[in-house]
Design an enzyme around this catalytic site. Structure first.
Site, PDB file in Angstrom:
ATOM      1  N   GLU A 441      26.120  58.315  48.729  1.00 38.82           N
ATOM      2  CA  GLU A 441      26.075  59.088  49.981  1.00 38.82           C
ATOM      3  C   GLU A 441      24.735  58.923  50.696  1.00 38.82           C
ATOM      4  O   GLU A 441      24.215  59.858  51.299  1.00 38.82           O
ATOM      5  CB  GLU A 441      26.355  60.580  49.726  1.00 38.82           C
ATOM      6  CG  GLU A 441      27.616  60.870  48.962  1.00 38.82           C
ATOM      7  CD  GLU A 441      28.851  60.239  49.583  1.00 38.82           C
ATOM      8  OE1 GLU A 441      28.831  59.939  50.785  1.00 38.82           O
ATOM      9  OE2 GLU A 441      29.827  60.024  48.857  1.00 38.82           O
ATOM     10  N   GLY A 442      24.203  57.725  50.654  1.00 37.06           N
ATOM     11  CA  GLY A 442      22.904  57.452  51.252  1.00 37.06           C
ATOM     12  C   GLY A 442      21.826  57.566  50.204  1.00 37.06           C
ATOM     13  O   GLY A 442      21.510  58.654  49.744  1.00 37.06           O
TER      14      GLY A 442
END
Length: 596
Positions: A441-442
């Site tokens: 998620e990043g």
């Protein structure tokens, strides 16, 4: 003591640190009061302990199998998710008018923390489904919502997000998945997606893949990305799953941790046409996906915090019962051994875990509370201010818990010693499960670039000014308390952050400006967590000595506050010094220089 939650601390965070009761007096959430909240949390704890925790170790040792083109999970996974669905928890945070329970976001997060802590892999299916459903509710057409939302909120159909590809990774401008318009208004999807958690399992009746793809003739790079609903099974006129949609499971990824949730390589358009449906407008896919990802990023930070909590609770219990050694002043080998919690270094490691975990939990719950306040406010300007505060806190809420609650898991292993390194004890599993959170998620580095490259520059620094204003309010309050010294140190750290930010943003060389973004992220995160601890300390009643039933709990909050300010916050200053100097050591080293 529960292995998955400290209910006293959760009550403190919900009712004393935050004001959940005031939130529940708003028209939006007036169906909930303290009695109802306690009943929800009690029910969630029972299900989490009975249905999720009970097979967590077995699931870790028995990851999904790739058989006959299918991903096969042990039956306990479906049983656990069925119990979660039966309780209505898939629908908890959604509005009543679409079949949800309209539960406050902060309560949803607190409740789901028990499931995430009990069995992180299994909870991943729920987290992804609710995030996909939220995005669909925000941007989907009325027809799409009527078809897909009811079975997702009932927990019969699950959701995924399909962003990454083997050749692209986090560089979404390089994705190759294509969407070709069809005569009926839908699209033919072709391409490959990698690292798809929850993909192509056999647990749910259908899977709603949210897929990023490019339509021919669109803009280059991220501006040409569109978002599509791509179901595992096509849906017939009566809303039931029909024939397969030609999504092929090409293989399962075998991970270090979080082994119980399928993680897949998917081929779209293999063996026939894969039908997809455009969500919203063409070429707006990345904007829509970030709606889902921002929610997911806070959920990832929360997941990291509760995995840190799991290690903390287990190692604390172990330290209280494990007899080993004697006090340094006791040289008599015939004297009784003491529990290792009596040793100073064990206390240091436990206190570090407490400071990291409870600080992180305060931050992620605070973010959820801000979202609730945004939804209950009638003041447009206040909504904007809350939105900007959430914008700048989101990369910190995702990344700081992921880094430092992983460190807490490392300390839990250290407390158990050799036993901590053995599979007979769960703390090594907590570490492995948590190790993914700084990546997905990043990644941690991407969050730093997001914070320094974008978030602090929003509206000419408006978001950072709002954050600094909130911190200064707490500092001013603390100056009138026994934590005046801590308030002064936090004020100095905030001033240093402000100066450093001005210096770096004045640099015209983008590469140099962002070269030390990760150090900037860590320093800002430490300042924010120090703020969270100072707010917690101020929430403690003034008189906690004597026979007060919670005196030990409250004294522990004060001790953890002082510990964070003395042992952790000082790390901010050397990090910010490097950032402000625009040091180019890491930027300019050449690939050949690493070895020669």
């Amino acid at each position: 003591m529960s292995e998955i939650v400290n209910r006293r601390d959760l009550d403190f965070l919900l009712y004393e640190f935050l004001d959940l009761e005031a939130l529940c007096r708003s028209p939006r959430y007036d169906a909930y009061d303290r009695v109802a909240v306690d009943e929800i949390l009690n029910a969630a704890q029972v299900i989490a302990e009975d249905k999720f925790l009970s097979f967590a170790a077995k699931l870790d040792a028995t990851e999904p199998l790739f058989e006959g083109g299918k991903a096969i999970c042990i039956p306990e996974v479906k049983e656990a998710l069925d119990a979660y669905a039966e309780a209505g928890f898939f629908a908890a945070g959604f509005d009543e008018d679409i079949g949800g329970l309209q539960m406050p976001n902060v309560l949803c997060l607190a409740m789901n923390g028990m499931f995430s802590c009990a069995n992180h892999s299994v909870f991943g299916y729920s987290m992804l489904t609710t995030a996909a459903a939220n995005m669909l509710d925000a941007f989907g057409s009325d027809e799409q919502k009527s078809v897909y939302l009811p079975p997702m909120l009932e927990g019969r159909w699950f959701g995924t997000m399909c962003l990454s590809e083997p050749q692209a990774g986090s560089s979404l401008s390089d994705i190759r998945t294509r969407a070709k318009p069809r005569a009926d208004g839908s699209y033919s999807i072709s391409g490959t997606k990698m690292w798809i958690s929850g993909g192509e399992q056999e647990i749910s009746e259908n899977i709603v893949h949210m897929v990023l793809a490019k339509i021919a003739g669109g803009p280059e790079g991220v501006k040409g990305i569109s978002l599509f609903i791509v179901p595992k099974y096509r849906v017939n006129a009566d809303g039931l799953p029909a024939e397969k949609n030609n999504i092929a499971l090409a293989g399962l990824n075998h991970k270090m941790g979080q082994r119980g949730i399928t993680n897949t390589l998917l081929n779209f358009g293999e063996g026939g046409e894969t039908q997809g449906f455009l969500v919203g407008e063409q070429h707006q896919g990345l904007r829509y996906m970030f709606h889902m990802m921002n929610e997911a990023r806070i959920a990832v930070g929360h997941g990291a915090a509760v995995l840190g909590l799991a290690g903390y609770l287990y190692s604390l219990d172990y330290a209280q019962h494990r007899l080993q050694g004697r006090h340094p002043q006791d040289k008599d080998p015939s004297s009784p051994q003491v529990p290792i919690v009596e040793h100073a270094d064990i206390k240091r490691m436990l206190l570090t875990q407490k400071a990291y975990v409870e600080g992180a939990l305060a931050l992620v719950l605070y973010c959820a509370y801000l979202l609730d306040r945004q939804k209950t406010s009638d003041d447009v300007e206040a909504q904007k201010q809350l939105g900007l505060l959430l914008e700048i806190l989101t990369p910190i809420a995702k990344s700081w818990p992921s880094e430092y609650c992983l460190e807490a898991n490392k300390l839990a292993i250290q407390i158990l010693g050799g036993y901590g390194y053995a599979r007979d004890y769960p703390v090594e599993r907590f570490y492995r499960d948590n190790r993914l959170n700084p990546i997905h998620e990043g990644s941690h580095g991407i969050q730093g670039i997001d914070l320094l490259g974008r978030k602090v520059r929003i509206q000419d620094g408006a978001a950072l000014k709002i954050l600094a204003g909130k911190i200064k309010e707490t500092i001013a309050e603390a100056c009138e308390s026994e934590f005046a010294d801590e308030a002064g140190v936090l004020g100095s750290a905030l001033e240093e952050l402000t100066r450093t930010t001005r210096t770096v943003l004045a640099c015209n060389d983008i590469a140099l400006r962002l070269a030390n973004a990760t150090l900037y992220l860590d320093a800002t995160g430490h300042i924010v967590i120090a703020w969270m601890w100072l707010k917690q300390a101020l929430a403690v009643p003034r008189k906690i000595a004597g026979t007060h039933s919670d005196s030990a709990f409250y004294s522990g909050k004060h001790a953890a506050t002082r510990f964070f300010f003395r042992y952790e916050l000082p790390k901010v200053f050397p990090n910010l010094k490097i950032v402000a100097s625009l040091d180019d050591t890491a930027l300019n080293i050449t690939p050949k220089e690493f070895i020669g």
